[in-house]
Motif scaffolding. Structure first.
Motif, PDB file in Angstrom:
ATOM      1  N   SER A   1       5.476  -9.089   4.504  1.00 41.09           N
ATOM      2  CA  SER A   1       5.181  -7.860   3.781  1.00 41.09           C
ATOM      3  C   SER A   1       5.979  -7.741   2.497  1.00 41.09           C
ATOM      4  CB  SER A   1       5.453  -6.648   4.695  1.00 41.09           C
ATOM      5  OG  SER A   1       6.805  -6.647   5.109  1.00 41.09           O
ATOM      6  N   SER A   2       7.081  -8.509   2.371  1.00 39.75           N
ATOM      7  CA  SER A   2       7.879  -8.447   1.147  1.00 39.75           C
ATOM      8  C   SER A   2       7.103  -8.969  -0.050  1.00 39.75           C
ATOM      9  CB  SER A   2       9.162  -9.258   1.331  1.00 39.75           C
ATOM     10  OG  SER A   2       8.871 -10.628   1.536  1.00 39.75           O
ATOM     11  N   ASN A   3       6.062  -9.764   0.187  1.00 37.88           N
ATOM     12  CA  ASN A   3       5.247 -10.280  -0.907  1.00 37.88           C
ATOM     13  C   ASN A   3       4.204  -9.275  -1.373  1.00 37.88           C
ATOM     14  OD1 ASN A   3       6.498 -12.772  -0.902  1.00 37.88           O
ATOM     15  ND2 ASN A   3       5.099 -13.638   0.598  1.00 37.88           N
ATOM     16  N   ALA A   4       3.988  -8.233  -0.586  1.00 43.10           N
ATOM     17  CA  ALA A   4       2.877  -7.322  -0.838  1.00 43.10           C
ATOM     18  C   ALA A   4       2.894  -6.678  -2.217  1.00 43.10           C
ATOM     19  CB  ALA A   4       2.834  -6.253   0.244  1.00 43.10           C
ATOM     20  N   PRO A   5       4.001  -6.105  -2.689  1.00 45.53           N
ATOM     21  CA  PRO A   5       3.953  -5.450  -4.002  1.00 45.53           C
ATOM     22  C   PRO A   5       3.493  -6.376  -5.120  1.00 45.53           C
ATOM     23  CG  PRO A   5       5.953  -4.833  -2.816  1.00 45.53           C
ATOM     24  CD  PRO A   5       5.305  -5.939  -2.032  1.00 45.53           C
ATOM     25  N   GLU A   6       3.938  -7.635  -5.102  1.00 50.52           N
ATOM     26  CA  GLU A   6       3.559  -8.570  -6.157  1.00 50.52           C
ATOM     27  C   GLU A   6       2.073  -8.917  -6.079  1.00 50.52           C
ATOM     28  OE1 GLU A   6       4.490 -13.114  -7.690  1.00 50.52           O
ATOM     29  OE2 GLU A   6       5.777 -12.183  -6.180  1.00 50.52           O
ATOM     30  N   ILE A   7       1.567  -9.212  -4.907  1.00 51.90           N
ATOM     31  CA  ILE A   7       0.176  -9.640  -4.805  1.00 51.90           C
ATOM     32  C   ILE A   7      -0.786  -8.473  -4.954  1.00 51.90           C
ATOM     33  CG2 ILE A   7       0.598 -11.750  -3.525  1.00 51.90           C
ATOM     34  CD1 ILE A   7       0.171 -10.398  -0.970  1.00 51.90           C
ATOM     35  N   TYR A   8      -0.351  -7.243  -4.690  1.00 55.94           N
ATOM     36  CA  TYR A   8      -1.223  -6.087  -4.924  1.00 55.94           C
ATOM     37  C   TYR A   8      -1.546  -5.945  -6.405  1.00 55.94           C
ATOM     38  CZ  TYR A   8      -0.373  -4.217  -0.202  1.00 55.94           C
ATOM     39  OH  TYR A   8      -0.310  -4.026   1.148  1.00 55.94           O
ATOM     40  N   ARG A   9      -0.603  -6.314  -7.269  1.00 60.70           N
ATOM     41  CA  ARG A   9      -0.771  -6.066  -8.693  1.00 60.70           C
ATOM     42  C   ARG A   9      -1.763  -7.007  -9.357  1.00 60.70           C
ATOM     43  NH1 ARG A   9       4.972  -4.939  -8.512  1.00 60.70           N
ATOM     44  NH2 ARG A   9       5.432  -7.116  -9.004  1.00 60.70           N
TER      45      ARG A   9
ATOM     46  N   GLU B   1      -2.347  -8.712   5.337  1.00 59.76           N
ATOM     47  CA  GLU B   1      -1.848  -7.785   4.314  1.00 59.76           C
ATOM     48  C   GLU B   1      -2.943  -6.797   3.932  1.00 59.76           C
ATOM     49  OE1 GLU B   1       1.112  -7.491   3.106  1.00 59.76           O
ATOM     50  OE2 GLU B   1       2.172  -9.379   3.466  1.00 59.76           O
ATOM     51  N   PHE B   2      -4.137  -7.326   3.719  1.00 54.91           N
ATOM     52  CA  PHE B   2      -5.278  -6.486   3.357  1.00 54.91           C
ATOM     53  C   PHE B   2      -5.540  -5.433   4.427  1.00 54.91           C
ATOM     54  CE2 PHE B   2      -9.853  -5.856   4.145  1.00 54.91           C
ATOM     55  CZ  PHE B   2     -10.244  -5.243   2.965  1.00 54.91           C
ATOM     56  N   TRP B   3      -5.690  -5.885   5.670  1.00 52.35           N
ATOM     57  CA  TRP B   3      -6.082  -4.944   6.718  1.00 52.35           C
ATOM     58  C   TRP B   3      -4.979  -3.930   7.023  1.00 52.35           C
ATOM     59  CZ3 TRP B   3     -10.330  -3.039   7.957  1.00 52.35           C
ATOM     60  CH2 TRP B   3     -10.466  -2.265   9.115  1.00 52.35           C
ATOM     61  N   ASN B   4      -3.726  -4.349   6.980  1.00 52.48           N
ATOM     62  CA  ASN B   4      -2.626  -3.405   7.183  1.00 52.48           C
ATOM     63  C   ASN B   4      -2.664  -2.307   6.124  1.00 52.48           C
ATOM     64  OD1 ASN B   4      -1.683  -4.762   9.417  1.00 52.48           O
ATOM     65  ND2 ASN B   4      -0.040  -5.824   8.335  1.00 52.48           N
ATOM     66  N   ARG B   5      -2.996  -2.696   4.911  1.00 53.43           N
ATOM     67  CA  ARG B   5      -3.058  -1.690   3.852  1.00 53.43           C
ATOM     68  C   ARG B   5      -4.225  -0.733   4.074  1.00 53.43           C
ATOM     69  NH1 ARG B   5      -3.505  -2.546  -2.709  1.00 53.43           N
ATOM     70  NH2 ARG B   5      -2.555  -0.543  -3.243  1.00 53.43           N
ATOM     71  N   ILE B   6      -5.356  -1.259   4.506  1.00 59.71           N
ATOM     72  CA  ILE B   6      -6.513  -0.408   4.794  1.00 59.71           C
ATOM     73  C   ILE B   6      -6.167   0.601   5.887  1.00 59.71           C
ATOM     74  CG2 ILE B   6      -8.873  -0.392   5.696  1.00 59.71           C
ATOM     75  CD1 ILE B   6      -8.458  -1.487   2.781  1.00 59.71           C
ATOM     76  N   VAL B   7      -5.484   0.145   6.914  1.00 64.85           N
ATOM     77  CA  VAL B   7      -5.066   1.044   8.005  1.00 64.85           C
ATOM     78  C   VAL B   7      -4.092   2.088   7.494  1.00 64.85           C
ATOM     79  CG1 VAL B   7      -3.849   1.161  10.209  1.00 64.85           C
ATOM     80  CG2 VAL B   7      -5.507  -0.672   9.800  1.00 64.85           C
ATOM     81  N   ASP B   8      -3.103   1.656   6.700  1.00 60.96           N
ATOM     82  CA  ASP B   8      -2.112   2.585   6.151  1.00 60.96           C
ATOM     83  C   ASP B   8      -2.769   3.673   5.297  1.00 60.96           C
ATOM     84  OD1 ASP B   8      -0.090   1.187   7.375  1.00 60.96           O
ATOM     85  OD2 ASP B   8       0.524   0.088   5.578  1.00 60.96           O
ATOM     86  N   GLU B   9      -3.862   3.309   4.607  1.00 59.02           N
ATOM     87  CA  GLU B   9      -4.563   4.259   3.743  1.00 59.02           C
ATOM     88  C   GLU B   9      -5.556   5.126   4.518  1.00 59.02           C
ATOM     89  OE1 GLU B   9      -4.088   4.832   0.560  1.00 59.02           O
ATOM     90  OE2 GLU B   9      -2.731   3.182   0.057  1.00 59.02           O
TER      91      GLU B   9
END
Length: 226
Positions: A4-12, A89-97
């Motif tokens: 998950s530490s990579n998430a901010p960079e790859i989201y951009r 990463e994708f699906w965790n973000r969808i769930v979080d949103e």
């Protein structure tokens, strides 16, 4: 493999400027109807998915997302996918949103998925997958017919029109992800397919109008059209 530490960079990688979020939401609103169905071709970590999905959810609709979650060949996304489970990463973000009741992932290559989907199904199709010319051309050709009458076909990373660039420049960069900050493959494919189209903060869009395609010409609240 998940990190998950990579998430901010790859989201951009998808949303370049805040105005693009306004454009994405505005395009959904311009094609909106209760229970609407939207298709996203190329989702990566969900940067655009959460913007589109939030509007779709308001209308009790569904957002189908096609991706193989391995990144485009020859790009830094391909390298990221080797080190990180991008789909997770994708699906965790969808769930979080809170969009897991709205977003439906379809895992595979866009060329392989297209034959199983029906024409005239979607209120909006958004294309942001492989940016190399042959694939952009195929994605537009394969998915355009799936937009219903009055619906919108659109995509990202179109920095201008054919006449805005030297033809040799576009040809030199059409088979790579981007060339000197320009996604030449996208510019070429869109410019060759449509005589007239809208571009707002690099997001191109057309509306199906009587079997033809016309610019959306949408006035987005809060930003100046470009």
């Amino acid at each position: 493999m998940n990190s998950s530490s990579n998430a901010p960079e790859i989201y951009r990688q998808q949303i370049a400027v805040p105005e693009q979020k306004i454009v994405l939401r505005g395009l959904v609103q311009a094609s909106a109807r209760q229970g609407m169905i939207v298709l996203e071709v190329g989702s990566w970590c969900g940067d655009s998915t959460v913007e589109i999905g939030a509007e779709v959810k308001k209308l009790g609709g569904r957002l189908y997302c096609i991706d193989w979650w391995k990144g485009n060949p020859g790009t830094n996304l391909e390298g990221a996918a080797r080190q990180t489970d991008i789909y997770t990463e994708f699906w965790n973000r969808i769930v979080d949103e809170g969009l897991d009741d709205t977003v439906i992932p379809i895992r595979g290559r866009s060329d392989d998925i297209a034959p199983i989907l029906a024409d005239g199904t979607f209120d909006m199709v958004y294309i942001d997958a492989d940016h190399r010319y042959p694939q952009v051309e195929r994605d537009i050709r394969n998915y355009a017919s799936m937009v219903r009458e009055g619906g919108i076909l659109c995509g990202d990373d179109c920095e201008g029109r054919l006449l805005d660039f030297d033809a040799e420049f576009l040809d030199a960069g059409k088979d790579v992800d981007f060339h000197e900050t320009v996604h030449c493959g996208v510019v070429l494919a869109v410019g060759e397919k449509f005589r007239s189209y809208s571009i707002d903060y690099s997001i191109w869009s057309v509306r199906r109008d009587g079997g033809r395609w016309s610019p959306t010409d949408i006035q987005f609240n809060g930003i100046i059209p470009r």
